[in-house]
Design a protein around this motif. Sequence first.
Motif, mmCIF file in Angstrom:
data_model
loop_
_atom_site.group_PDB
_atom_site.id
_atom_site.type_symbol
_atom_site.label_atom_id
_atom_site.label_comp_id
_atom_site.label_asym_id
_atom_site.label_seq_id
_atom_site.Cartn_x
_atom_site.Cartn_y
_atom_site.Cartn_z
ATOM 1 N N VAL A 145 -3.566 0.248 10.900
ATOM 2 C CA VAL A 145 -2.837 0.742 9.726
ATOM 3 C C VAL A 145 -3.088 -0.183 8.543
ATOM 4 C CG1 VAL A 145 -1.001 1.823 11.092
ATOM 5 C CG2 VAL A 145 -0.744 -0.557 10.342
ATOM 6 N N LEU A 146 -2.924 0.367 7.344
ATOM 7 C CA LEU A 146 -2.989 -0.461 6.146
ATOM 8 C C LEU A 146 -1.838 -1.455 6.138
ATOM 9 C CD1 LEU A 146 -3.789 1.983 3.187
ATOM 10 C CD2 LEU A 146 -5.339 0.382 4.304
ATOM 11 N N ILE A 147 -2.071 -2.613 5.568
ATOM 12 C CA ILE A 147 -1.001 -3.580 5.363
ATOM 13 C C ILE A 147 -0.156 -3.106 4.185
ATOM 14 C CG2 ILE A 147 -0.461 -5.961 4.747
ATOM 15 C CD1 ILE A 147 -3.189 -6.718 5.994
ATOM 16 N N PRO A 148 1.160 -2.971 4.351
ATOM 17 C CA PRO A 148 2.011 -2.525 3.238
ATOM 18 C C PRO A 148 1.855 -3.432 2.024
ATOM 19 C CG PRO A 148 3.226 -2.507 5.306
ATOM 20 C CD PRO A 148 1.926 -3.198 5.583
ATOM 21 N N LYS A 149 1.727 -2.803 0.849
ATOM 22 C CA LYS A 149 1.526 -3.546 -0.402
ATOM 23 C C LYS A 149 2.793 -3.503 -1.257
ATOM 24 C CE LYS A 149 -2.938 -3.964 0.581
ATOM 25 N NZ LYS A 149 -3.009 -3.165 1.812
ATOM 26 N N PRO A 150 3.089 -4.571 -1.982
ATOM 27 C CA PRO A 150 4.292 -4.597 -2.827
ATOM 28 C C PRO A 150 4.366 -3.441 -3.827
ATOM 29 C CG PRO A 150 3.368 -6.797 -2.634
ATOM 30 C CD PRO A 150 2.374 -5.865 -2.004
ATOM 31 N N ASP A 151 3.225 -3.028 -4.379
ATOM 32 C CA ASP A 151 3.230 -1.938 -5.365
ATOM 33 C C ASP A 151 3.747 -0.628 -4.777
ATOM 34 O OD1 ASP A 151 2.299 -3.492 -7.450
ATOM 35 O OD2 ASP A 151 0.193 -3.075 -7.015
ATOM 36 N N THR A 152 3.592 -0.465 -3.451
ATOM 37 C CA THR A 152 4.036 0.774 -2.805
ATOM 38 C C THR A 152 5.552 0.847 -2.715
ATOM 39 O OG1 THR A 152 1.952 0.891 -1.580
ATOM 40 C CG2 THR A 152 3.748 2.209 -0.726
ATOM 41 N N GLU A 153 6.235 -0.277 -2.928
ATOM 42 C CA GLU A 153 7.699 -0.244 -2.916
ATOM 43 C C GLU A 153 8.240 0.686 -3.999
ATOM 44 O OE1 GLU A 153 9.231 -4.209 -3.040
ATOM 45 O OE2 GLU A 153 8.492 -4.704 -1.034
ATOM 46 N N LEU A 154 7.465 0.895 -5.069
ATOM 47 C CA LEU A 154 7.881 1.833 -6.115
ATOM 48 C C LEU A 154 8.045 3.230 -5.550
ATOM 49 C CD1 LEU A 154 8.411 2.587 -9.098
ATOM 50 C CD2 LEU A 154 5.932 2.860 -9.363
ATOM 51 N N LEU A 155 7.198 3.609 -4.616
ATOM 52 C CA LEU A 155 7.286 4.927 -3.986
ATOM 53 C C LEU A 155 8.626 5.090 -3.277
ATOM 54 C CD1 LEU A 155 5.822 7.568 -3.248
ATOM 55 C CD2 LEU A 155 4.707 6.344 -1.370
ATOM 56 N N VAL A 156 9.066 4.035 -2.609
ATOM 57 C CA VAL A 156 10.369 4.064 -1.933
ATOM 58 C C VAL A 156 11.500 4.169 -2.952
ATOM 59 C CG1 VAL A 156 11.938 2.800 -0.412
ATOM 60 C CG2 VAL A 156 9.464 2.734 0.003
ATOM 61 N N GLU A 157 11.429 3.391 -4.008
ATOM 62 C CA GLU A 157 12.478 3.404 -5.033
ATOM 63 C C GLU A 157 12.601 4.781 -5.688
ATOM 64 O OE1 GLU A 157 11.217 0.309 -7.609
ATOM 65 O OE2 GLU A 157 11.776 -1.314 -6.228
ATOM 66 N N LEU A 158 11.475 5.397 -5.994
ATOM 67 C CA LEU A 158 11.495 6.728 -6.610
ATOM 68 C C LEU A 158 12.086 7.759 -5.650
ATOM 69 C CD1 LEU A 158 7.971 6.695 -8.310
ATOM 70 C CD2 LEU A 158 10.192 6.543 -9.470
ATOM 71 N N ALA A 159 11.753 7.624 -4.379
ATOM 72 C CA ALA A 159 12.295 8.560 -3.388
ATOM 73 C C ALA A 159 13.806 8.398 -3.248
ATOM 74 C CB ALA A 159 11.616 8.332 -2.038
ATOM 75 N N LEU A 160 14.272 7.160 -3.232
ATOM 76 C CA LEU A 160 15.716 6.917 -3.123
ATOM 77 C C LEU A 160 16.458 7.479 -4.333
ATOM 78 C CD1 LEU A 160 15.657 3.264 -1.728
ATOM 79 C CD2 LEU A 160 16.417 5.317 -0.511
ATOM 80 N N ASP A 161 15.863 7.351 -5.508
ATOM 81 C CA ASP A 161 16.476 7.922 -6.711
ATOM 82 C C ASP A 161 16.551 9.446 -6.616
ATOM 83 O OD1 ASP A 161 16.794 5.437 -7.834
ATOM 84 O OD2 ASP A 161 15.000 5.544 -9.083
#
Length: 312
Positions: A88-104
Amino acid sequence: MTIQQAKIYGKSELTSSPTPELDTAVLLQHITGFDKTHLLLNRDYELTQNQKADFLTAIEKRKTGLPVAYITGHKEFFGLDFYVTPDVLIPKPDTELLVELALDALEDKFRAKPDAIPTVCDMCTGSGCVGLSIAKTLADKAGEKKETTDGTDYTDSRRLSFTLVDISENALAIARKNCVGLGMDTANFHFIQSNLFENVLPTFDLIVTNPPYVPHSESLELLKDGRSEPLLALDGDVDEVGESSGTNDGLALIRRLVPQCYEHLNRNGGLIMETGEYNAEETAELFKQAGFRNVKIEYDMNEMMRDVVGVK
């Protein structure tokens, strides 16, 4: 070998790494079990023979270009610990934005319909870091008092139905392991092996995805440093059977994925897709062509185009 001697050795050996001191410290923390503070305060601690052997082996692996996360088997993402391997890809800090947008987006749905159980799909889930971070965050917030759009109070149950999808059986096994590792019951999640939506029947209220979107030639170039990340998870220029599409813009898979997402969304459902600076503008146009409305590009912490958002 003391911790201080190990730090000096690691820094001298990892000359090709942009962060030799950090790499060495993380490897030592993993091998000794010490946290950052304990490591700093115990510079004269003598490594056991096994710890020294493990450290020297880890340094040699890092010298080949293998990322520290693959050596330790762990990577922090969204404040959570994820198990990772070269499958698997190593999770990148920039991808945390995807989580934040989904939570919103889910917050808006909870406020509008407190008793609803939104359905969420994490397509191309990999380690599960996106979908599981969303699920874990919401589970931890369950029971909080909230206020609806009309001003009335309600107890937020944060109930959702999650589906995690990946073409790789090995990736799904890692996502399941991470689900358990985060203290969640795998029975509450649907794990589906599928080439995009080929084996996925339901429709969803929200689809989040971090698909392969790097142009083919750049994917090959990235992997020359020995990072060992799976090409399948990087190369956006593959056809339906995983072969080269002949394009080199990173959009071959996304061109297929966007209309499929549209077909698998409920009315007013949302799609949030990471595309990076490579092709966010082109992806936004694909959203519009597929019928999405309210399409916009979101920027990451470095002010780079990162995610595309749209509503059916």
